[in-house]
Design a protein around this motif. Structure first.
Motif, mmCIF file in Angstrom:
data_model
loop_
_atom_site.group_PDB
_atom_site.id
_atom_site.type_symbol
_atom_site.label_atom_id
_atom_site.label_comp_id
_atom_site.label_asym_id
_atom_site.label_seq_id
_atom_site.Cartn_x
_atom_site.Cartn_y
_atom_site.Cartn_z
ATOM 1 N N VAL A 38 0.837 -1.202 0.000
ATOM 2 C CA VAL A 38 0.000 0.000 0.000
ATOM 3 C C VAL A 38 0.873 1.253 0.000
ATOM 4 N N TYR A 39 1.926 1.255 0.842
ATOM 5 C CA TYR A 39 2.833 2.409 0.856
ATOM 6 C C TYR A 39 3.499 2.593 -0.502
ATOM 7 N N HIS A 40 3.949 1.488 -1.076
ATOM 8 C CA HIS A 40 4.651 1.528 -2.356
ATOM 9 C C HIS A 40 3.784 2.168 -3.435
ATOM 10 N N ILE A 41 2.520 1.759 -3.489
ATOM 11 C CA ILE A 41 1.600 2.304 -4.485
ATOM 12 C C ILE A 41 1.351 3.793 -4.223
ATOM 13 N N CYS A 42 1.091 4.144 -2.978
ATOM 14 C CA CYS A 42 0.800 5.541 -2.646
ATOM 15 C C CYS A 42 2.000 6.443 -2.915
ATOM 16 N N TYR A 43 3.185 5.971 -2.536
ATOM 17 C CA TYR A 43 4.380 6.784 -2.716
ATOM 18 C C TYR A 43 4.644 7.077 -4.199
ATOM 19 N N LEU A 44 4.487 6.052 -5.043
ATOM 20 C CA LEU A 44 4.779 6.232 -6.463
ATOM 21 C C LEU A 44 3.631 6.895 -7.218
ATOM 22 N N THR A 45 2.421 6.839 -6.663
ATOM 23 C CA THR A 45 1.262 7.401 -7.355
ATOM 24 C C THR A 45 1.105 8.893 -7.111
ATOM 25 N N PHE A 46 1.338 9.320 -5.874
ATOM 26 C CA PHE A 46 1.027 10.702 -5.503
ATOM 27 C C PHE A 46 2.223 11.632 -5.555
ATOM 28 N N ARG A 47 3.381 11.142 -5.987
ATOM 29 C CA ARG A 47 4.507 12.035 -6.232
ATOM 30 C C ARG A 47 4.278 12.791 -7.540
ATOM 31 N N HIS A 48 4.889 13.969 -7.634
ATOM 32 C CA HIS A 48 4.721 14.745 -8.859
ATOM 33 C C HIS A 48 5.424 14.096 -10.042
ATOM 34 N N ARG A 49 6.441 13.267 -9.752
ATOM 35 C CA ARG A 49 7.118 12.494 -10.794
ATOM 36 C C ARG A 49 7.379 11.087 -10.279
ATOM 37 N N PHE A 50 7.258 10.118 -11.172
ATOM 38 C CA PHE A 50 7.474 8.717 -10.793
ATOM 39 C C PHE A 50 8.936 8.525 -10.397
ATOM 40 N N ASP A 51 9.145 7.952 -9.213
ATOM 41 C CA ASP A 51 10.504 7.780 -8.677
ATOM 42 C C ASP A 51 11.065 6.441 -9.157
ATOM 43 N N TYR A 52 11.704 6.460 -10.332
ATOM 44 C CA TYR A 52 12.238 5.220 -10.914
ATOM 45 C C TYR A 52 13.378 4.654 -10.064
ATOM 46 N N SER A 53 14.179 5.524 -9.498
ATOM 47 C CA SER A 53 15.313 5.064 -8.701
ATOM 48 C C SER A 53 14.833 4.295 -7.472
ATOM 49 N N TYR A 54 13.845 4.857 -6.779
ATOM 50 C CA TYR A 54 13.311 4.172 -5.605
ATOM 51 C C TYR A 54 12.691 2.833 -5.994
ATOM 52 N N ASN A 55 11.929 2.814 -7.079
ATOM 53 C CA ASN A 55 11.285 1.569 -7.504
ATOM 54 C C ASN A 55 12.322 0.492 -7.812
ATOM 55 N N MET A 56 13.404 0.885 -8.471
ATOM 56 C CA MET A 56 14.453 -0.072 -8.799
ATOM 57 C C MET A 56 15.119 -0.609 -7.535
ATOM 58 N N VAL A 57 15.455 0.282 -6.602
ATOM 59 C CA VAL A 57 16.088 -0.149 -5.355
ATOM 60 C C VAL A 57 15.160 -1.079 -4.579
ATOM 61 N N ALA A 58 13.878 -0.746 -4.526
ATOM 62 C CA ALA A 58 12.913 -1.561 -3.788
ATOM 63 C C ALA A 58 12.798 -2.951 -4.389
ATOM 64 N N MET A 59 12.672 -3.048 -5.716
ATOM 65 C CA MET A 59 12.489 -4.347 -6.360
ATOM 66 C C MET A 59 13.750 -5.212 -6.250
ATOM 67 N N VAL A 60 14.911 -4.600 -6.435
ATOM 68 C CA VAL A 60 16.159 -5.367 -6.328
ATOM 69 C C VAL A 60 16.349 -5.866 -4.897
ATOM 70 N N THR A 61 16.062 -5.007 -3.920
ATOM 71 C CA THR A 61 16.217 -5.410 -2.518
ATOM 72 C C THR A 61 15.291 -6.569 -2.173
ATOM 73 N N LEU A 62 14.030 -6.464 -2.550
ATOM 74 C CA LEU A 62 13.079 -7.545 -2.286
ATOM 75 C C LEU A 62 13.491 -8.832 -2.978
ATOM 76 N N SER A 63 13.979 -8.726 -4.201
ATOM 77 C CA SER A 63 14.399 -9.912 -4.944
ATOM 78 C C SER A 63 15.601 -10.583 -4.286
ATOM 79 N N VAL A 64 16.547 -9.776 -3.802
ATOM 80 C CA VAL A 64 17.730 -10.341 -3.144
ATOM 81 C C VAL A 64 17.335 -11.046 -1.848
ATOM 82 N N VAL A 65 16.463 -10.411 -1.048
ATOM 83 C CA VAL A 65 15.999 -11.039 0.193
ATOM 84 C C VAL A 65 15.295 -12.346 -0.098
ATOM 85 N N HIS A 66 14.439 -12.329 -1.079
ATOM 86 C CA HIS A 66 13.700 -13.535 -1.464
ATOM 87 C C HIS A 66 14.633 -14.644 -1.933
ATOM 88 N N SER A 67 15.612 -14.302 -2.744
ATOM 89 C CA SER A 67 16.551 -15.300 -3.267
ATOM 90 C C SER A 67 17.405 -15.902 -2.148
#
Length: 321
Positions: free
Chosen positions: A212-241
């Motif tokens: 929910v936070y992830h969606i809200c943070y990326l939706t309501f910013r004035h510009r889509f934060d690609y850097s944050y999205n990339m860091v979040a996805m890579v981090t989650l993938s590494v933890v999962h792996s």
């Protein structure tokens, strides 16, 4: 037992609670669309269109079907005009609006990535069929992994749509669907490895809150934060792996088929590097993101094979078959 479970989950919960606070140190801006030569070309092109009585009707029919506007068509035309000059002058290819200058085909912006996404959707549909056919109905995680398969198919369908036509809506649906897949698979990993029990609600609640936070943070910013999205996805993938690899090491003696799990994770890790080390598209079509999409096809095939073998062995052990 609950105390031990809490200590097991504590490192994982710290990651999911702390990840929303993570902000990248570097922000990469697109220099192409802010350059003078691009803005000059765009201004003249838009001015030419504005002098037309019905500018939308001047665009080719197949472009109109995909929702291209005169201004967006001008952006595409000027992007490649500037890129062609850069190549002729030996300059580095620039990004425009956060994207590489891909060559569209019949209005489709990234044809190679669309094809790769369709292949992934097919791999998951085929894997789901094989899983439901070869997995005993009494397998306790059968419905959970089937749900993950459907989430994956949905994600790859949106990936196909997004790479076909990049709009703010299709972009968010692609990214959010991919996030949902990672979080569902993380929960499935926790259940599969017996790190949490079915009645545990803390871990799925933490995953839901992060989503929910992830969606809200990326939706309501004035510009889509690609850097944050990339860091979040890579981090989650590494933890999962890492979670799966630890389980594989501990389970190898009793479950030789975990080598398929290790192979899938290793292969995914290799292709994930393309997401981190990006480069300009080859021949106007093949970029790092596209290669990552093609690489996940064999990963999905290996993963479903692992799930089927593990489910069969688990049922045999639990029911004494």
């Amino acid at each position: 037992m609950m105390l031990l479970l809490g200590w097991r989950l504590r490192p994982v919960l710290v990651v999911f609670i702390g990840l929303p606070l993570l902000k990248p140190c570097l922000v990469v801006a697109s220099v192409g669309d802010t350059s003078y030569d691009f803005q000059y070309c765009l201004h003249n092109c838009v001015e030419e269109w504005s002098g037309t009585k019905y500018p939308q009707n001047q665009i080719d029919l197949h472009l109109r079907w995909l929702g291209w506007t005169p201004e967006e068509d001008c952006q595409y035309t000027c992007m490649h005009a500037v890129t062609e000059k850069d190549v002729q002058r030996g300059r580095k290819i620039r990004q425009f609006y956060g994207k590489w200058p891909f060559i569209r085909i019949a209005g489709v912006q990234e044809p190679a990535s669309v094809f790769a996404s369709i292949l992934n959707a097919w791999a998951h549909l085929t894997g789901l069929q094989q899983f439901t056919t070869n997995t005993p109905e009494r397998y306790r995680l059968r419905e959970l992994w089937m749900a993950w398969s459907l989430f994956s198919v949905n994600a790859w369908v949106w990936s196909s749509i997004f790479h076909c036509r990049d709009t703010p809506f299709t972009e968010k649906m692609d990214y959010f669907s991919a996030t949902a897949v990672i979080l569902v698979q993380t929960y499935a990993a926790a259940r599969h490895t017996n790190w949490i029990r079915r009645k545990n609600w803390i871990f799925p609640l933490a995953l839901t809150c992060f989503f929910v936070y992830h969606i809200c943070y990326l939706t309501f910013r004035h510009r889509f934060d690609y850097s944050y999205n990339m860091v979040a996805m890579v981090t989650l993938s590494v933890v999962h792996s890492l979670w799966w690899l630890i389980w594989c090491v501990l389970s190898y003696r009793d479950k030789p088929h975990v080598r398929l799990c290790v192979a899938a994770i290793a292969l995914a890790g290799v292709f994930m590097a393309f997401e981190v080390f990006d480069f300009a598209p080859l021949w106007g079509h093949i970029d790092a993101h596209c290669l990552w999409h093609f690489g996940t096809v064999p990963v999905a095939i290996l993963w479903y094979r692992f799930l089927i073998l593990d489910a069969q062995q688990t049922v045999d052990v639990e029911h004494g078959d």
